[in-house]
Design an enzyme around this catalytic site. Structure first.
Site, PDB file in Angstrom:
ATOM      1  N   ARG A   1      37.438 -34.184  47.455  1.00 23.58           N
ATOM      2  CA  ARG A   1      38.218 -34.349  46.304  1.00 23.58           C
ATOM      3  C   ARG A   1      39.737 -34.796  46.652  1.00 23.58           C
ATOM      4  NH1 ARG A   1      41.162 -30.108  43.054  1.00 23.58           N
ATOM      5  NH2 ARG A   1      41.998 -31.262  41.220  1.00 23.58           N
TER       6      ARG A   1
ATOM      7  N   HIS B   1      47.367 -35.636  39.775  1.00 23.89           N
ATOM      8  CA  HIS B   1      47.637 -34.221  40.403  1.00 23.89           C
ATOM      9  C   HIS B   1      49.195 -34.109  40.412  1.00 23.89           C
ATOM     10  CE1 HIS B   1      45.737 -31.143  43.259  1.00 23.89           C
ATOM     11  NE2 HIS B   1      47.304 -30.767  43.119  1.00 23.89           N
TER      12      HIS B   1
ATOM     13  N   GLU C   1      45.012 -28.901  36.825  1.00 23.42           N
ATOM     14  CA  GLU C   1      45.787 -28.076  36.515  1.00 23.42           C
ATOM     15  C   GLU C   1      46.886 -28.543  35.424  1.00 23.42           C
ATOM     16  OE1 GLU C   1      46.905 -25.654  39.492  1.00 23.42           O
ATOM     17  OE2 GLU C   1      45.005 -25.333  40.226  1.00 23.42           O
TER      18      GLU C   1
ATOM     19  N   ASN D   1      39.564 -24.231  39.223  1.00 22.14           N
ATOM     20  CA  ASN D   1      40.445 -23.944  40.466  1.00 22.14           C
ATOM     21  C   ASN D   1      40.829 -22.284  40.448  1.00 22.14           C
ATOM     22  OD1 ASN D   1      40.435 -26.513  40.486  1.00 22.14           O
ATOM     23  ND2 ASN D   1      42.701 -26.966  40.328  1.00 22.14           N
TER      24      ASN D   1
ATOM     25  N   TYR E   1      42.633 -18.617  42.409  1.00 23.49           N
ATOM     26  CA  TYR E   1      43.300 -18.189  43.515  1.00 23.49           C
ATOM     27  C   TYR E   1      43.283 -16.603  43.514  1.00 23.49           C
ATOM     28  CZ  TYR E   1      44.255 -23.001  45.208  1.00 23.49           C
ATOM     29  OH  TYR E   1      43.884 -24.218  45.573  1.00 23.49           O
TER      30      TYR E   1
HETATM   31  C1  FCB Z   1      46.891 -25.433  43.261  1.00 25.25           C
HETATM   32  C2  FCB Z   1      47.384 -26.730  43.355  1.00 25.25           C
HETATM   33  C3  FCB Z   1      47.314 -27.278  44.782  1.00 25.25           C
HETATM   34  C4  FCB Z   1      48.045 -26.405  45.562  1.00 25.25           C
HETATM   35  C5  FCB Z   1      47.150 -24.972  45.419  1.00 25.25           C
HETATM   36  C6  FCB Z   1      47.678 -23.913  46.397  1.00 25.25           C
HETATM   37  O1  FCB Z   1      47.619 -24.661  41.891  1.00 25.25           O
HETATM   38  O2  FCB Z   1      46.597 -27.646  42.353  1.00 25.25           O
HETATM   39  O3  FCB Z   1      47.708 -28.504  44.953  1.00 25.25           O
HETATM   40  O4  FCB Z   1      49.082 -26.333  45.580  1.00 25.25           O
HETATM   41  O5  FCB Z   1      47.710 -24.530  44.096  1.00 25.25           O
END
Ligand code: FCB
Length: 476
Positions: free
Chosen positions: A81, A125, A170, A299, A301
């Site tokens: 991607r 992006h 995002e 996405n 984290y």
């Molecule tokens: C996300 C972004 C990516 C990178 C990661 C760690 O929010 O989409 O570009 O910064 O975090």
């Protein structure tokens, strides 16, 4: 983490991918007709990024893409991607395309296909052409119309060879970090503008989806990648539950409401009424945004933990992407953000794979029948080569093992997850943090641009080749 008793095995068609974005890796910012994006301007503004670092050179992917694709193939990736730099293919954000810009992406795609790697293109992006920001940026409706034109240009050029499309990455970050807290480009700090930006990003997604569909073969898939937050209340008190609900609307409902259900949540409109009157939502906009999608990208984290409280003296936290005394949460100054307990990555983000499982299950319910992809997940660590030049990153292996196991649990629980894109293929420019945060499965020596697969890349290769997660110690 204890080893699971049974092997964690994925369906045969599951995609094993990695993700990147244009400004973070390409460099070559002044070549072949490219003009500045808001990230060029922002990173060159003193005080905006760590050490004043910029994406001018990044990891020179623009010139090294052939080697990078060969590396992806060596690492067993079945999908990749990447994003298109808008100002490389349509320099002023309007009018005709620049052929050299399109050629770069066409060559990249052909190289991927020749190596049996499925390309997934993200149109946006975060790197808006600066000229469009000068004309008002995302708070202005015209930017959404310009995006639809750009989507058509790229769809025309690559639609015959790329099947997987993502309109926006995002949009929460574009709207609320770009125009609210100001830690991302263009660095504005205006709560009303951030909500206007959110609406016009939604509109861009809808118009862009229609533009792609009008120009591309019907077999292609169109999706969006949301950084939908897993918002958890600090307690079950009604006030904390209400705070979590409010942040959930501002993080998630503001996008998936119109995109998936054709309406903004009533609770969002009420909670933000002192900030904006939403009069820029015109007749027909919600229908334009609510396009049927072919897939949804998630996405993930770390989860977000909130309670009701007066804003802390330092002001609300800026979602881990950088510090600011301006809030990225308009109308929610009385919500407090807390650090989730547990081990953290180099970003300070708590490691919690249960959040990924919860997120997938939520959207499996929100959008029944829609295939899901984890379009980003990964971790930053302070990786360093050992004296032999090898880079051992057992923490990243543990992170990937934990999160991929969570994906597998979600599949077992009935979610239709078709693939996983590790963030990121290689170390790169981490926005306001500059080059200090390394998310790559491949280590980059920024002085020489040499690429060295970390032990996590070798672990991931084994997972991709066998479809089964190796034990966490396998690649050490
Ligand atoms: C996300 C972004 C990516 C990178 C990661 C760690 O929010 O989409 O570009 O910064 O975090």
């Amino acid at each position: 983490m204890p080893e699971p008793v049974t092997p964690v095995t994925f369906p045969p068609a599951f995609l094993w991918g990695a993700a990147t974005s244009a400004y973070q890796i390409e460099g070559a910012v002044r070549e072949d007709g490219r003009t500045p994006s808001i990230w060029d301007t922002f990173s060159h503004t003193p005080g905006k990024t760590a050490g004043g670092e910029t994406g001018d050179i990044a990891v020179e992917h623009y010139h090294r893409y052939r080697d990078d694709v060969a590396l992806m193939a060596e690492l067993g990736l079945t999908a990749y991607r990447f994003s298109i730099s808008w100002s490389r293919v349509q320099p002023t954000g309007r009018g005709p395309a620049v052929q050299r810009g399109l050629d770069f992406y066409r060559n990249l795609v052909d190289e991927l296909l020749a190596h049996g790697i499925k390309p997934a293109v993200t149109l946006y992006h975060w790197d808006l052409p600066q000229e469009l920001e000068d004309a008002g940026g995302w708070p202005e409706r015209d930017t959404a119309l310009r995006f639809a034109e750009y989507a058509q240009i790229v769809g025309d050029a690559l639609g015959d060879r790329v099947e997987q499309w993502i309109t926006l990455n995002e949009p929460w970050c574009s709207a609320f970090l770009g125009y609210g807290s100001g830690v991302h480009a263009p660095g504005r700090t205006d709560p009303a503008a951030s909500l206007r930006a959110a609406h016009h990003l939604n509109l861009a997604h809808g118009l862009g989806t229609s533009a792609l569909r009008a120009t591309m073969p019907a077999r292609n898939s169109v999706a969006v990648s949301l950084n939908s937050s897993v918002v958890r209340p600090l307690s079950q008190n009604p006030a904390d539950l209400a705070a979590a609900r409010r942040i959930d609307d501002l993080a998630n409902g503001v996008f998936h409401g119109p995109m998936l259900h054709g309406a903004y949540p009533e609770t969002l409109l009420a909670a933000t009424s002192s900030v904006t009157d939403w009069s820029y939502v015109l007749d027909g906009d919600l229908a334009a945004i609510n396009q049927p999608l072919d897939a949804l990208g998630l996405n993930y984290y770390t989860p977000t933990l909130v309670s009701a409280a007066a804003a802390s003296a330092d002001g609300p936290r800026a979602d881990g992407h950088g510090a600011s005394s301006f809030s990225p949460w308009p109308g929610a100054d009385d919500v407090a953000f807390h650090q989730t307990p547990g081990e953290r990555t180099e970003m300070g983000w708590t490691i919690d794979p249960t959040g990924l499982h919860d997120l997938i299950m939520r959207y499996s319910g929100e959008a029944p029948g829609l295939p899901l992809y984890v379009t980003e997940n990964g971790a930053a660590y302070d990786d360093k080569p050992d004296p032999d030049g090898r880079v051992h990153d057992p923490e990243r292996i543990a992170y990937l093992h934990g999160h991929l196991s969570a994906v597998r649990r979600a599949i077992t629980d009935g979610a239709d997850v078709r693939g996983y894109y590790l963030w990121s293929l290689m170390d790169n420019f981490e926005w306001a943090y500059g080059y200090g945060k390394r998310f790559g499965a491949v280590y980059v020596d920024y002085a020489t641009q040499a690429r060295t697969p970390k032990s996590s890349a070798l672990w991931y290769r084994q997972a991709a080749r066998t479809g089964t997660l190796p034990p966490v110690t396998a690649a050490e």
